[in-house]
Design an enzyme around this catalytic site. Structure first.
Site, PDB file in Angstrom:
ATOM      1  N   LYS A   1       0.836  -1.214   0.000  1.00  0.00           N
ATOM      2  CA  LYS A   1       0.000   0.000   0.000  1.00  0.00           C
ATOM      3  C   LYS A   1       0.873   1.268   0.000  1.00  0.00           C
ATOM      4  O   LYS A   1       0.659   2.177  -0.801  1.00  0.00           O
ATOM      5  CB  LYS A   1      -0.962  -0.010   1.201  1.00  0.00           C
ATOM      6  CG  LYS A   1      -1.948  -1.178   1.153  1.00  0.00           C
ATOM      7  CD  LYS A   1      -2.933  -1.167   2.289  1.00  0.00           C
ATOM      8  CE  LYS A   1      -2.330  -1.496   3.639  1.00  0.00           C
ATOM      9  NZ  LYS A   1      -1.770  -2.863   3.718  1.00  0.00           N
ATOM     10  N   THR A   2       1.856   1.297   0.892  1.00  0.00           N
ATOM     11  CA  THR A   2       2.731   2.468   0.957  1.00  0.00           C
ATOM     12  C   THR A   2       3.505   2.613  -0.350  1.00  0.00           C
ATOM     13  O   THR A   2       3.706   3.730  -0.850  1.00  0.00           O
ATOM     14  CB  THR A   2       3.735   2.311   2.129  1.00  0.00           C
ATOM     15  OG1 THR A   2       3.012   1.877   3.277  1.00  0.00           O
ATOM     16  CG2 THR A   2       4.457   3.591   2.440  1.00  0.00           C
TER      17      THR A   2
ATOM     18  N   ASP B   1      -1.949   6.358   6.521  1.00  0.00           N
ATOM     19  CA  ASP B   1      -1.980   4.936   6.848  1.00  0.00           C
ATOM     20  C   ASP B   1      -2.980   4.725   7.991  1.00  0.00           C
ATOM     21  O   ASP B   1      -3.268   5.671   8.736  1.00  0.00           O
ATOM     22  CB  ASP B   1      -0.567   4.521   7.299  1.00  0.00           C
ATOM     23  CG  ASP B   1      -0.336   3.029   7.118  1.00  0.00           C
ATOM     24  OD1 ASP B   1      -1.215   2.352   6.556  1.00  0.00           O
ATOM     25  OD2 ASP B   1       0.745   2.554   7.529  1.00  0.00           O
TER      26      ASP B   1
ATOM     27  N   THR C   1      -6.037  -1.725   6.965  1.00  0.00           N
ATOM     28  CA  THR C   1      -6.085  -3.187   7.011  1.00  0.00           C
ATOM     29  C   THR C   1      -7.530  -3.623   7.257  1.00  0.00           C
ATOM     30  O   THR C   1      -7.835  -4.795   7.216  1.00  0.00           O
ATOM     31  CB  THR C   1      -5.207  -3.698   8.172  1.00  0.00           C
ATOM     32  OG1 THR C   1      -5.513  -2.920   9.333  1.00  0.00           O
ATOM     33  CG2 THR C   1      -3.740  -3.572   7.843  1.00  0.00           C
TER      34      THR C   1
ATOM     35  N   ARG D   1       6.815  -7.963   1.923  1.00  0.00           N
ATOM     36  CA  ARG D   1       7.676  -7.487   3.020  1.00  0.00           C
ATOM     37  C   ARG D   1       8.302  -8.674   3.756  1.00  0.00           C
ATOM     38  O   ARG D   1       9.465  -8.633   4.145  1.00  0.00           O
ATOM     39  CB  ARG D   1       6.916  -6.603   4.001  1.00  0.00           C
ATOM     40  CG  ARG D   1       7.862  -6.153   5.125  1.00  0.00           C
ATOM     41  CD  ARG D   1       7.256  -5.214   6.109  1.00  0.00           C
ATOM     42  NE  ARG D   1       6.905  -3.965   5.487  1.00  0.00           N
ATOM     43  CZ  ARG D   1       5.789  -3.311   5.744  1.00  0.00           C
ATOM     44  NH1 ARG D   1       4.938  -3.779   6.622  1.00  0.00           N
ATOM     45  NH2 ARG D   1       5.537  -2.181   5.144  1.00  0.00           N
TER      46      ARG D   1
HETATM   47  P1  ADP Z   1       2.146  -1.882   3.167  1.00  0.00           P
HETATM   48  O1  ADP Z   1       2.151  -0.384   3.043  1.00  0.00           O
HETATM   49  O2  ADP Z   1       0.955  -2.520   2.528  1.00  0.00           O
HETATM   50  O3  ADP Z   1       2.348  -2.356   4.577  1.00  0.00           O
HETATM   51  P2  ADP Z   1       4.641  -1.699   1.694  1.00  0.00           P
HETATM   52  O4  ADP Z   1       4.219  -0.834   0.566  1.00  0.00           O
HETATM   53  O5  ADP Z   1       5.461  -1.054   2.767  1.00  0.00           O
HETATM   54  O6  ADP Z   1       3.395  -2.455   2.335  1.00  0.00           O
HETATM   55  O7  ADP Z   1       5.441  -2.938   1.041  1.00  0.00           O
HETATM   56  C1  ADP Z   1       6.362  -3.719   1.762  1.00  0.00           C
HETATM   57  C2  ADP Z   1       7.582  -4.005   0.916  1.00  0.00           C
HETATM   58  O8  ADP Z   1       7.181  -4.865  -0.169  1.00  0.00           O
HETATM   59  C3  ADP Z   1       8.197  -2.778   0.237  1.00  0.00           C
HETATM   60  O9  ADP Z   1       9.272  -2.268   0.967  1.00  0.00           O
HETATM   61  C4  ADP Z   1       8.685  -3.277  -1.096  1.00  0.00           C
HETATM   62  O10 ADP Z   1      10.030  -3.641  -1.017  1.00  0.00           O
HETATM   63  C5  ADP Z   1       7.870  -4.518  -1.360  1.00  0.00           C
HETATM   64  N1  ADP Z   1       6.870  -4.256  -2.412  1.00  0.00           N
HETATM   65  C6  ADP Z   1       5.613  -3.812  -2.237  1.00  0.00           C
HETATM   66  N2  ADP Z   1       4.953  -3.705  -3.411  1.00  0.00           N
HETATM   67  C7  ADP Z   1       5.843  -4.086  -4.368  1.00  0.00           C
HETATM   68  C8  ADP Z   1       5.768  -4.230  -5.791  1.00  0.00           C
HETATM   69  N3  ADP Z   1       4.644  -3.967  -6.467  1.00  0.00           N
HETATM   70  N4  ADP Z   1       6.865  -4.676  -6.452  1.00  0.00           N
HETATM   71  C9  ADP Z   1       8.014  -4.991  -5.770  1.00  0.00           C
HETATM   72  N5  ADP Z   1       8.135  -4.896  -4.438  1.00  0.00           N
HETATM   73  C10 ADP Z   1       7.075  -4.453  -3.729  1.00  0.00           C
END
Ligand code: ADP
Length: 345
Positions: A68-69, A113, A162, A221
């Site tokens: 998401k981030t 978030d 979430t 992650r």
């Molecule tokens: P959330 O915000 O949903 O908790 P993040 O955006 O922080 O998740 O993603 C976690 C990690 O997963 C990121 O640091 C990145 O390295 C990896 N990641 C997320 N989306 C992608 C993507 N589309 N392609 C490659 N790596 C990704």
């Protein structure tokens, strides 16, 4: 002190945040998987650029660690805009949000978030900001109360949660684009690991990558975090190359089994099966038995167990499925088949 969970959803420390930052894709072309979401975003971005407007407000929901981030970063980069980040619990008063909103420049992206944890007073304040790019601020109270309208620069709000179910209807209605992020396939996790391996200059065998993809709980992650642990192990006990043997040994130390479950997952299943006779059990009861926060169980533990079919949700509570009994080496119906020691590889 409780052992750190390798599968924890949130980035845990500064080092991990730095690592996350290095690996986070910067553009749509860098991204792996997420085809449907990226297609929606590509169209929305192009349309917004043609109209010289900010992109539509976007709500992303799904378990933590799925991207998401990352999507918020990618949108800001693709728009050539700044990204400001905050979170629901951090915005306790309307003034907190006001400060952020009034400092946004035209086209900026604001990422909030855990938007489901936005206090009601702040949430009401955000409606006119999203709709008409203005904030209505009330000064004084009683007879002298006055509402001042402050115009804002047009911006894009990206909300992440979430718990889509906890978002109020009026807030949800103000997001033009809404998307649920699903757990990743092993194929996409494999690509994510290979990408990270390449960026971090780590040598790896393809069967090691296949094993790590299988043990990453559908979460990029987690995949990146496991890679880091195996890299350390291979550096200390091997020659630095990530082989299947090194991956197995590192996973065993982390007590992660062949399905990607860790101790807390197994404790959850065991508690459901042994204490509650397979269920149905309420989440509060399980949280109390395990001494865990209800939120941790609902946000991090349960979604994956539901996804792989080890737990089912019924109207009267959570139920362990036959697959869960089998995984733990227990006879369906609650009686143990073996000595109950579930195998790790
Ligand atoms: P959330 O915000 O949903 O908790 P993040 O955006 O922080 O998740 O993603 C976690 C990690 O997963 C990121 O640091 C990145 O390295 C990896 N990641 C997320 N989306 C992608 C993507 N589309 N392609 C490659 N790596 C990704």
């Amino acid at each position: 002190m409780a052992r750190e969970r390798i599968i924890d959803a949130e980035a845990r420390d500064v080092q991990e945040e730095r690592y996350d930052l290095t690996l986070r894709p910067q553009s749509i072309d860098d991204c792996i998987g997420q085809e449907k979401l990226l297609e929606k975003i590509t169209i929305a971005l192009q349309a917004a650029k043609q109209r010289n407007e900010p992109m539509e407000h976007t709500l992303l929901h799904g378990p933590p660690g799925l991207g998401k981030t990352t999507v918020a970063h990618v949108i800001a980069n693709e728009m050539g805009a700044n990204l400001k980040t905050s979170s629901g619990p951090a915005l306790t008063r309307p003034g907190d949000l006001m400060g952020i909103l009034t400092n946004l420049q035209r086209g900026d992206v604001l990422f909030i978030d855990e938007i489901h944890r936005l206090p009601a007073v702040v949430e009401e304040f955000i409606y006119p900001a999203m709709e008409d790019f203005r904030v209505d601020f009330t000064v004084d109270s009683g007879m002298h109360a006055k509402t001042i309208n402050i115009p804002l620069q047009p911006f894009t709000l990206i909300g992440a949660t979430t718990r889509a179910g906890l978002i109020t209807a009026p807030l949800r209605a103000r997001f033009g684009i809404q998307h649920h992020l699903e757990f990743w396939s092993q194929e996409h996790l494999g690509q994510c690991l290979e990408r990270a391996g390449g960026m971090l200059k780590i040598a790896y065998d393809s069967d090691a990558v296949a094993l790590l993809s299988k043990c990453s709980r559908g979460t990029p992650r987690v995949a990146n975090r496991l890679l880091r642990r195996v890299r350390d192990y291979a550096q200390v006990h091997g020659e630095g190359k990530i082989t299947k043997e090194m991956a197995c040994a590192a996973l065993r130390i982390e007590e992660i089994d062949e399905t990607g479950l860790d101790n807390l997952d197994r404790m959850f299943l065991r508690s459901l099966i042994e204490t509650y006779n397979g269920g149905p059990a309420g989440i509060e009861a399980l949280a109390a038995t395990l001494g865990q926060e209800r939120d941790t169980l609902e946000d991090v533990v349960e979604p994956y167990l539901l996804q792989i079919g080890f737990v089912a949700r019924t109207r009267s509570g959570r139920v362990a499925t036959e697959a869960a009994y089998k995984h733990l080496g227990l006879k369906y119906g609650g009686r143990k088949q073996s000595d109950g020691q579930e195998s790790l590889f």
